[in-house]
Scaffold this active site. Sequence first.
Site, PDB file in Angstrom:
ATOM      1  N   HIS B 288       0.831  -1.208   0.000  1.00 49.70           N
ATOM      2  CA  HIS B 288       0.000   0.000   0.000  1.00 49.70           C
ATOM      3  C   HIS B 288       0.862   1.253   0.000  1.00 49.70           C
ATOM      4  O   HIS B 288       1.864   1.350   0.699  1.00 49.70           O
ATOM      5  CB  HIS B 288      -1.039  -0.004   1.120  1.00 49.70           C
ATOM      6  CG  HIS B 288      -0.497  -0.014   2.510  1.00 49.70           C
ATOM      7  ND1 HIS B 288      -0.120   1.135   3.168  1.00 49.70           N
ATOM      8  CD2 HIS B 288      -0.289  -1.025   3.386  1.00 49.70           C
ATOM      9  CE1 HIS B 288       0.285   0.823   4.389  1.00 49.70           C
ATOM     10  NE2 HIS B 288       0.208  -0.481   4.560  1.00 49.70           N
ATOM     11  N   ASP B 300       6.257   0.355   6.665  1.00 47.53           N
ATOM     12  CA  ASP B 300       4.806   0.259   6.501  1.00 47.53           C
ATOM     13  C   ASP B 300       4.313   1.402   5.648  1.00 47.53           C
ATOM     14  O   ASP B 300       3.941   2.441   6.155  1.00 47.53           O
ATOM     15  CB  ASP B 300       4.148   0.272   7.878  1.00 47.53           C
ATOM     16  CG  ASP B 300       2.668  -0.017   7.819  1.00 47.53           C
ATOM     17  OD1 ASP B 300       2.188  -0.489   6.779  1.00 47.53           O
ATOM     18  OD2 ASP B 300       1.983   0.237   8.826  1.00 47.53           O
ATOM     19  N   GLU B 334      -4.851   1.841   2.668  1.00 44.78           N
ATOM     20  CA  GLU B 334      -4.945   0.671   3.544  1.00 44.78           C
ATOM     21  C   GLU B 334      -5.119   1.088   4.986  1.00 44.78           C
ATOM     22  O   GLU B 334      -5.846   0.463   5.747  1.00 44.78           O
ATOM     23  CB  GLU B 334      -3.674  -0.193   3.399  1.00 44.78           C
ATOM     24  CG  GLU B 334      -3.762  -1.561   4.093  1.00 44.78           C
ATOM     25  CD  GLU B 334      -3.311  -1.549   5.545  1.00 44.78           C
ATOM     26  OE1 GLU B 334      -3.576  -2.543   6.253  1.00 44.78           O
ATOM     27  OE2 GLU B 334      -2.720  -0.562   6.009  1.00 44.78           O
ATOM     28  N   GLU B 335      -4.441   2.165   5.390  1.00 41.11           N
ATOM     29  CA  GLU B 335      -4.341   2.483   6.816  1.00 41.11           C
ATOM     30  C   GLU B 335      -5.651   2.928   7.447  1.00 41.11           C
ATOM     31  O   GLU B 335      -5.932   2.581   8.590  1.00 41.11           O
ATOM     32  CB  GLU B 335      -3.270   3.568   7.048  1.00 41.11           C
ATOM     33  CG  GLU B 335      -1.841   3.123   6.756  1.00 41.11           C
ATOM     34  CD  GLU B 335      -1.332   2.018   7.671  1.00 41.11           C
ATOM     35  OE1 GLU B 335      -2.106   1.522   8.517  1.00 41.11           O
ATOM     36  OE2 GLU B 335      -0.156   1.638   7.524  1.00 41.11           O
ATOM     37  N   ASP B 362       3.129  -6.520   3.262  1.00 40.66           N
ATOM     38  CA  ASP B 362       2.757  -5.448   4.191  1.00 40.66           C
ATOM     39  C   ASP B 362       3.109  -5.844   5.619  1.00 40.66           C
ATOM     40  O   ASP B 362       2.330  -5.658   6.537  1.00 40.66           O
ATOM     41  CB  ASP B 362       1.263  -5.112   4.051  1.00 40.66           C
ATOM     42  CG  ASP B 362       0.870  -3.914   4.910  1.00 40.66           C
ATOM     43  OD1 ASP B 362       1.771  -3.131   5.292  1.00 40.66           O
ATOM     44  OD2 ASP B 362      -0.324  -3.767   5.214  1.00 40.66           O
ATOM     45  N   HIS B 433       3.755   2.441  12.514  1.00 39.64           N
ATOM     46  CA  HIS B 433       2.856   3.577  12.783  1.00 39.64           C
ATOM     47  C   HIS B 433       3.487   4.653  13.663  1.00 39.64           C
ATOM     48  O   HIS B 433       2.782   5.301  14.433  1.00 39.64           O
ATOM     49  CB  HIS B 433       1.550   3.098  13.432  1.00 39.64           C
ATOM     50  CG  HIS B 433       0.721   2.215  12.556  1.00 39.64           C
ATOM     51  ND1 HIS B 433      -0.538   1.773  12.942  1.00 39.64           N
ATOM     52  CD2 HIS B 433       0.936   1.693  11.324  1.00 39.64           C
ATOM     53  CE1 HIS B 433      -1.039   0.999  11.981  1.00 39.64           C
ATOM     54  NE2 HIS B 433      -0.161   0.943  10.993  1.00 39.64           N
TER      55      HIS B 433
END
Lengths: 475, 475
Positions: B288, B300, B334-335, B362, B433
């Site tokens: 993503h 990520d 995606e997030e 991912d 994140h």
Amino acid sequence: MLNKKNLRHLMVAAAAAFAMPAMAQQNYAQDSATIKKIYDNALTSFESYENLRYLTKQIGARLSGSPQAAAAVEWSRQVMEDMDLDRVYLQPVMVPHWVRGDKEIGRITNSKLIGTADAPICALGGSVGTGEAGLSAEVVEVKNFEELEKLGKKNVKGKIVFFNRPFDNTLVETMGAYGGAVDQRGGGPVAAAKLGAVGVLVRSMTNDFQDVPHTGNTRYADGVAKIPAAAISTNGAEQLSKLLKNDPNLKFYMRMTSETLPDVLSYNVIGEIKGTERPDEIIVVGGHLDSWDLGEGAHDDGTGCVQSIEVLRLMKDLGIKPKRTIRAVMFMNEENGLRGGLKYAEEAKSKGEKHIAAIESDAGGFTPRGFGIEGSDAQLQQVLTWKPLLAPYGLHNIGEGHGGADIGPLKGQGTVALIGFKPDSQRYFDYHHTAIDTFEQVNRREVQLGAASMASLVYLLSEYGLNGTTAKAQK
Amino acid sequence: MLNKKNLRHLMVAAAAAFAMPAMAQQNYAQDSATIKKIYDNALTSFESYENLRYLTKQIGARLSGSPQAAAAVEWSRQVMEDMDLDRVYLQPVMVPHWVRGDKEIGRITNSKLIGTADAPICALGGSVGTGEAGLSAEVVEVKNFEELEKLGKKNVKGKIVFFNRPFDNTLVETMGAYGGAVDQRGGGPVAAAKLGAVGVLVRSMTNDFQDVPHTGNTRYADGVAKIPAAAISTNGAEQLSKLLKNDPNLKFYMRMTSETLPDVLSYNVIGEIKGTERPDEIIVVGGHLDSWDLGEGAHDDGTGCVQSIEVLRLMKDLGIKPKRTIRAVMFMNEENGLRGGLKYAEEAKSKGEKHIAAIESDAGGFTPRGFGIEGSDAQLQQVLTWKPLLAPYGLHNIGEGHGGADIGPLKGQGTVALIGFKPDSQRYFDYHHTAIDTFEQVNRREVQLGAASMASLVYLLSEYGLNGTTAKAQK
């Protein structure tokens, strides 16, 4: 669910169980439960990680003969003394005492293209210095000893030989790439000096492109001039090589004040849990306590030391009474002499000790992948019968392999198998022998998993020994 | 040497070869040579790593709806346009546009023990703000929803609920630990608001003890008050929890100006090589393109994107003409919405496209360990027949598993198998994140190995399809 994979594991287990005339019947369910306990404890205890923090942050770099090496000896002795082991002792050994001296200066000069530019170098371990004034000479680049020989005295005399063969990046395991390049570092000075060179530069031993130079030991030979030898960072090597193509008469200036002092008394540090049933059968688990003088010796080999101590802690904490004797050995002087490993083997032999296996962790504190077995085929096959117990923890890569430098001298004593702990190898040579081999580069869980992997194998070895009869019967 | 291991591999290969009535005869020697070429090329090309450098350093964080997300769309389109693919196109999709606003303030106040202390927090994705003045309230700590329910309205009303269940560190795979804790982040605000809470703090989703908070999406429900929700760093959570034990009436002050703006037009970015024999059978490989707004979205999921592009580059560079169509898909959003994945599946369905497999990367750019297969048992068995070709590259861990979020919506379309690329999981939640998910945390070789692993599996899928007949015949 009974799928094919489970079924195969059960069949291996069943075959092993039926084929153990000369061994204790293996209880897979109980072993599996014990190994789970080992992992649960290791993954929730901060002991090994905090030990590493102390060793790297409070003591730091600890080259043989240095005050910090002495501090590391005393620290690891105290840590193990506090663990209520059956025995903690020091094994005296005389070690080399090489000192780096002033921070090295490396500089490209007289370049038609760029004039002057600093290049990051560091003296190779054992190297003589250049004298206070440094040395300046033209540079001749080679990729290997054959190229050097072809150049001959007329092209080499009075020059600095620059060994610039890079790692083979196509090798998945970086240890193989190291093995394919490190001859330049060890053998460069003698080969160059034989042809009249005045100095040596060696491309740093790493897959990475960095500004940090990687030290490591080099060698001299009797009757051949000892010339100063330094590692140059990979970025520095790339730049120098590029310049030399169009500017072959540039010069390189290097200044190093390194020197070798008289040998110093030091020690291997050993902690032991006596076996309950076969105390005369010894299993060693170890790492080396010394490190290079740059950085903090975190991955090389602080992690191997704290993991070896952790193996003993796990046994004590979980109330496991090993049937055979387990020794954690902090070897001294792996980096520039191997005196500790040699002394350990010599003492073992003179005392008539019976070592059944020795495991070394000296490939960094990264996620465990498996073990390399240097022993008989029957011993390898016996360890493979344990794979169903170990693979669930990511230990898939169990096979023939290299044991380790420190345990190497034990080879041939009885039936001892030498076992190398194999963590993931991708990042090792980013840090190896450098100023950036620091605590911050170590992931807590990766070190914990390594300790648990070693403890699990040590547990199985202590329960069943390693005479390989299982496997023989299976054949 | 023909040892047991080799023998088993040969037997698997032989079984596969004899049992392929409905498939092309598999040529293991040729496939093995092709896979070696893929690895050699990937490990010596800097393309994927330099692409990652651009994406993380020149574009950086790229939350859906942000200018940086638009830049990432245009950049990845241009990169693939330059690759001489058969088709590069954008797939429009409306995405949520949430913005964090000012840097958040989190502060323990009114503590009898320490007075006032800052605590690192960050708004959870989708959270409403606190208003300019912030909110201050007492804190009630729970470990799970059951504890919260037991406390009931009388103990929760007017307070901040602090969800503080840590990761289960005994789980070897960290994804499992994440799965066991993340319900607090997603479901916390609704559960707390139902009992009258005014705010939510969630312990950051990581195994590590850090000062950096970990964001991630949260949810609201219609008819339930939307209350501000923040992640607190694990060190902050430990401190707060400790204080609360002796100081239950302390207050927590939080200020966040986050808000949700109207949806924005964005795109999935797709590059395609047409299959030579069965162009209608599509294999997707993707990651993503969006990331959280902290850090640089390196692991990520910058690595998943550059690896997917690298799969196409390797095919082109090696002159491999895939029999089936290969698509690299950079999914958007995606997030915090999964709109890109949903749109992709919707379009595939409406066009009647036939996807045979979709691989998602991912889980970070770490050393490859294997693949998780979400498909029929026959499909899994077919992939397992390829294990002898993949295991030499460290891909031991091939089995049932989760495909991935973005490819999830394809599930049930024909016989498509969803395949999750599984790298080593130990370090993922150190960075996930956060502000420290940066380029510097990525090792070049680990990303290269991942790309080569994915390309090798894509190659085998493109050669043989994935209808599982091999495995069926073997049963």
